[in-house]
Motif scaffolding. Structure first.
Motif, mmCIF file in Angstrom:
data_model
loop_
_atom_site.group_PDB
_atom_site.id
_atom_site.type_symbol
_atom_site.label_atom_id
_atom_site.label_comp_id
_atom_site.label_asym_id
_atom_site.label_seq_id
_atom_site.Cartn_x
_atom_site.Cartn_y
_atom_site.Cartn_z
ATOM 1 N N THR A 220 -5.913 18.684 13.625
ATOM 2 C CA THR A 220 -5.649 17.745 12.538
ATOM 3 C C THR A 220 -4.241 17.905 11.985
ATOM 4 O OG1 THR A 220 -6.434 19.215 10.767
ATOM 5 C CG2 THR A 220 -8.090 17.853 11.870
ATOM 6 N N SER A 221 -3.804 16.868 11.306
ATOM 7 C CA SER A 221 -2.535 16.881 10.593
ATOM 8 C C SER A 221 -2.724 17.550 9.239
ATOM 9 C CB SER A 221 -2.042 15.446 10.401
ATOM 10 O OG SER A 221 -1.181 15.338 9.296
ATOM 11 N N GLY A 222 -1.913 18.554 8.955
ATOM 12 C CA GLY A 222 -2.008 19.216 7.661
ATOM 13 C C GLY A 222 -1.733 18.282 6.509
ATOM 14 N N VAL A 223 -0.815 17.331 6.707
ATOM 15 C CA VAL A 223 -0.506 16.360 5.654
ATOM 16 C C VAL A 223 -1.697 15.442 5.429
ATOM 17 C CG1 VAL A 223 1.000 14.447 5.011
ATOM 18 C CG2 VAL A 223 1.968 16.485 6.093
ATOM 19 N N ALA A 224 -2.303 14.956 6.517
ATOM 20 C CA ALA A 224 -3.460 14.068 6.388
ATOM 21 C C ALA A 224 -4.637 14.796 5.751
ATOM 22 C CB ALA A 224 -3.850 13.516 7.753
ATOM 23 N N GLU A 248 -6.108 4.146 -1.233
ATOM 24 C CA GLU A 248 -6.204 4.308 0.212
ATOM 25 C C GLU A 248 -5.176 3.444 0.940
ATOM 26 O OE1 GLU A 248 -10.978 5.403 0.368
ATOM 27 O OE2 GLU A 248 -10.284 3.433 1.039
ATOM 28 N N THR A 249 -5.000 2.222 0.463
ATOM 29 C CA THR A 249 -4.024 1.321 1.089
ATOM 30 C C THR A 249 -2.614 1.904 1.007
ATOM 31 O OG1 THR A 249 -5.376 -0.618 0.564
ATOM 32 C CG2 THR A 249 -3.039 -1.002 1.017
ATOM 33 N N GLN A 250 -2.249 2.391 -0.186
ATOM 34 C CA GLN A 250 -0.913 2.955 -0.378
ATOM 35 C C GLN A 250 -0.720 4.232 0.448
ATOM 36 O OE1 GLN A 250 -1.219 3.349 -4.656
ATOM 37 N NE2 GLN A 250 0.107 1.574 -5.007
ATOM 38 N N THR A 251 -1.752 5.071 0.490
ATOM 39 C CA THR A 251 -1.636 6.340 1.205
ATOM 40 C C THR A 251 -1.519 6.118 2.707
ATOM 41 O OG1 THR A 251 -2.898 7.460 -0.536
ATOM 42 C CG2 THR A 251 -2.722 8.575 1.600
ATOM 43 N N ILE A 252 -2.343 5.236 3.248
ATOM 44 C CA ILE A 252 -2.274 4.949 4.684
ATOM 45 C C ILE A 252 -0.911 4.366 5.045
ATOM 46 C CG2 ILE A 252 -3.193 3.488 6.527
ATOM 47 C CD1 ILE A 252 -5.944 3.779 5.124
ATOM 48 N N ALA A 253 -0.439 3.425 4.231
ATOM 49 C CA ALA A 253 0.860 2.808 4.510
ATOM 50 C C ALA A 253 1.973 3.849 4.521
ATOM 51 C CB ALA A 253 1.154 1.726 3.475
ATOM 52 N N ALA A 254 1.931 4.790 3.571
ATOM 53 C CA ALA A 254 2.962 5.827 3.511
ATOM 54 C C ALA A 254 2.844 6.793 4.683
ATOM 55 C CB ALA A 254 2.866 6.580 2.184
ATOM 56 N N LEU A 255 1.631 7.183 5.041
ATOM 57 C CA LEU A 255 1.443 8.111 6.160
ATOM 58 C C LEU A 255 1.914 7.498 7.478
ATOM 59 C CD1 LEU A 255 -2.042 9.671 5.295
ATOM 60 C CD2 LEU A 255 0.168 10.847 5.281
ATOM 61 N N GLN A 257 4.440 5.861 7.961
ATOM 62 C CA GLN A 257 5.895 5.995 8.060
ATOM 63 C C GLN A 257 6.323 7.412 8.417
ATOM 64 O OE1 GLN A 257 7.634 3.112 7.834
ATOM 65 N NE2 GLN A 257 5.551 2.282 7.614
ATOM 66 N N GLY A 258 5.374 8.345 8.377
ATOM 67 C CA GLY A 258 5.702 9.736 8.642
ATOM 68 C C GLY A 258 5.472 10.121 10.097
ATOM 69 N N PRO A 259 5.831 11.347 10.458
ATOM 70 C CA PRO A 259 5.760 11.761 11.864
ATOM 71 C C PRO A 259 4.341 11.952 12.389
ATOM 72 C CG PRO A 259 6.391 13.614 10.471
ATOM 73 C CD PRO A 259 6.414 12.399 9.593
ATOM 74 N N ASP A 260 3.403 12.332 11.524
ATOM 75 C CA ASP A 260 2.084 12.702 12.040
ATOM 76 C C ASP A 260 1.271 11.499 12.507
ATOM 77 O OD1 ASP A 260 2.764 15.280 11.605
ATOM 78 O OD2 ASP A 260 1.249 15.695 10.070
ATOM 79 N N ALA A 261 1.354 10.381 11.816
ATOM 80 C CA ALA A 261 0.619 9.187 12.255
ATOM 81 C C ALA A 261 1.151 8.703 13.597
ATOM 82 C CB ALA A 261 0.713 8.085 11.209
ATOM 83 N N LYS A 262 2.452 8.740 13.753
ATOM 84 C CA LYS A 262 3.045 8.340 15.040
ATOM 85 C C LYS A 262 2.592 9.278 16.152
ATOM 86 C CE LYS A 262 7.225 6.301 12.955
ATOM 87 N NZ LYS A 262 6.841 6.505 11.542
ATOM 88 N N GLU A 263 2.584 10.574 15.868
ATOM 89 C CA GLU A 263 2.158 11.554 16.867
ATOM 90 C C GLU A 263 0.665 11.425 17.171
ATOM 91 O OE1 GLU A 263 1.869 14.951 19.427
ATOM 92 O OE2 GLU A 263 3.370 13.411 18.974
ATOM 93 N N GLY A 264 -0.126 11.132 16.146
ATOM 94 C CA GLY A 264 -1.556 10.978 16.364
ATOM 95 C C GLY A 264 -1.874 9.837 17.319
#
Length: 298
Positions: A220-224, A248-255, A257-264
Motif C-alpha cells: 500500500t501507499s503510505g500516503v493513501a 472524498e472528491t477533494q482527496t482523490i483529486a489531490a492524490l 496529482q501525486g506520485p503514488d496514484a500514478k505508480e499504483g
C-alpha cells in the motif's frame, strides 16, 4: 537504522515495521508516567521516520498491560488525582485547569498518528491497558488474554478518551455492559463484541500481527493509508453525507496529482509490484482533516 532507547518500552525496527514492546514484565507492564512519556516520544520518532510504515504494540512477558501501576514499584506511582502525571514535557500540560489524564495523552497521540497501529495483545489488558488500544487500528488477541474496563470498580470513570472510543468501536450496548459492570472477561467475549478482530493461540499473536503489518507495508501507499485512516476516524462524527462526499472528491483529486496514484495504476497495468515513493510531509492532501483537532485554548 538505530532506534531510540527507553527505560520502560523497547523498540525494534525491521523491514519498515516498528515493534513497540511495553517492558515492565515484573509489574505486568503496568502503566506509569514514564511509560506515558516514552510512548509519546516513540510515536513522535516513528511519525517523523520514513522507514516506519506500520507500528505493532505488544507486551513483554505474560501480560500486555495490567493497567495503571497503583503500587509504584521502581517509579512514581500513577495518581488518579493527576499528581503522578506531572513532568516538564508539553504532553503533560493541563486541560480545564487540571493535569491531563495520562492515558488520554497516549490515546490522543495515537489518534493523531498517521500510520497504522496494530495491538498484539499477548495477555492481560486491563484498564488503561485496553483503553490505550482503542485508537489503534487493529487488535489481535491471545486466547490467554483477559480484558476489563474496571474503572467503576475503582470508584472512577472511564479514562483515555474511552467514553468516546469504546462505543464507536463496539457499539453503545456492549460498551455499557463492560463499562458499567467493570468485570474482567475472556478473549472469546472480546471477539464476539468486536473489541478484537482475531483471537489466536499465544504463540501466534505476534506472527499474525506481523503478517498484517507486512501486507500493509509491502502493498500500500503510505500516503493513501494515512489519508484513509484520518478520513475513517474523522467522519465518525460527520452527519452531513455531502460534506463527506466533498472530502472524498477533494482527496482523490489531490492524490491523483501525486506520485503514488500514478505508480499504483502503472504497476497494475504492468502486472508488477508497486514501488510507492510518496511522503507524508509533502504529498498528504490538504483536504485530509487534522484529527483530532486540539482546541486552541481551554
Amino acid at each position: 537504522m538505530s532506534v531510540p532507547e527507553f527505560e520502560q518500552i523497547t523498540l525494534t525496527l525491521a523491514d519498515r515495521v516498528l515493534e513497540v514492546r511495553l517492558n515492565r514484565p515484573d509489574r505486568m507492564n503496568a502503566f506509569t508516567p514514564v511509560m506515558r512519556t516514552e510512548m509519546v516520544e516513540a510515536l513522535d520518532w516513528a511519525e517523523a521516520n520514513d522507514d516506519v510504515r506500520v507500528v505493532i504494540v505488544t507486551g513483554e512477558g505474560r501480560a500486555f498491560c495490567a493497567g495503571a501501576d497503583l503500587g509504584g514499584a521502581g517509579d512514581k506511582p500513577f495518581s488518579y488525582s493527576g499528581d503522578g502525571m506531572r513532568n516538564d514535557r508539553s504532553d503533560a500540560d493541563e486541560i480545564a485547569g487540571l493535569p491531563r489524564d495520562g492515558g488520554g495523552v497516549v490515546t490522543l497521540r495515537l489518534a493523531s498518528f498517521p500510520k497504522p497501529v496494530i495491538a498484539a495483545i499477548n495477555g492481560a489488558a486491563i484498564g488503561v491497558g485496553i483503553t490505550m488500544t482503542l485508537p489503534m487500528d487493529i487488535r489481535i488477541a491471545s486466547t490467554k488474554a483477559k480484558f476489563g474496563f474496571v474503572f467503576a470498580r475503582r470508584g472512577i470513570a472511564p479514562e483515555a478518551v474511552s467514553s468516546w472510543f469504546l462505543p464507536r468501536v463496539v457499539g453503545i450496548s456492549q460498551a455499557s455492559e463492560w463499562a458499567l459492570t467493570g468485570r474482567v472477561f475472556e478473549a472469546d467475549e472480546a471477539l464476539r463484541g468486536r473489541l478484537v478482530s482475531r483471537v489466536v493461540e499465544p504463540e501466534d499473536v505476534l506472527p499474525t500481527a506481523r503478517a498484517i503489518a507486512r501486507e500493509i507495508a509491502d502493498n500500500t501507499s503510505g500516503v493513501a493509508v494515512a489519508a484513509t485512516r484520518r478520513m475513517l476516524w474523522s467522519q465518525l462524527t460527520q452527519d452531513d453525507l455531502w460534506e463527506t462526499h466533498k472530502l472524498e472528491t477533494q482527496t482523490i483529486a489531490a492524490l491523483k496529482q501525486g506520485p503514488d496514484a500514478k505508480e499504483g495504476v502503472a504497476s497494475f497495468l504492468e502486472k508488477r509490484d508497486a514501488v510507492f515513493t510518496g511522503r507524508l510531509d509533502t504529498d498528504l492532501p490538504d483536504a485530509v482533516p487534522d484529527w483530532p483537532v486540539r482546541p486552541a485554548a481551554d
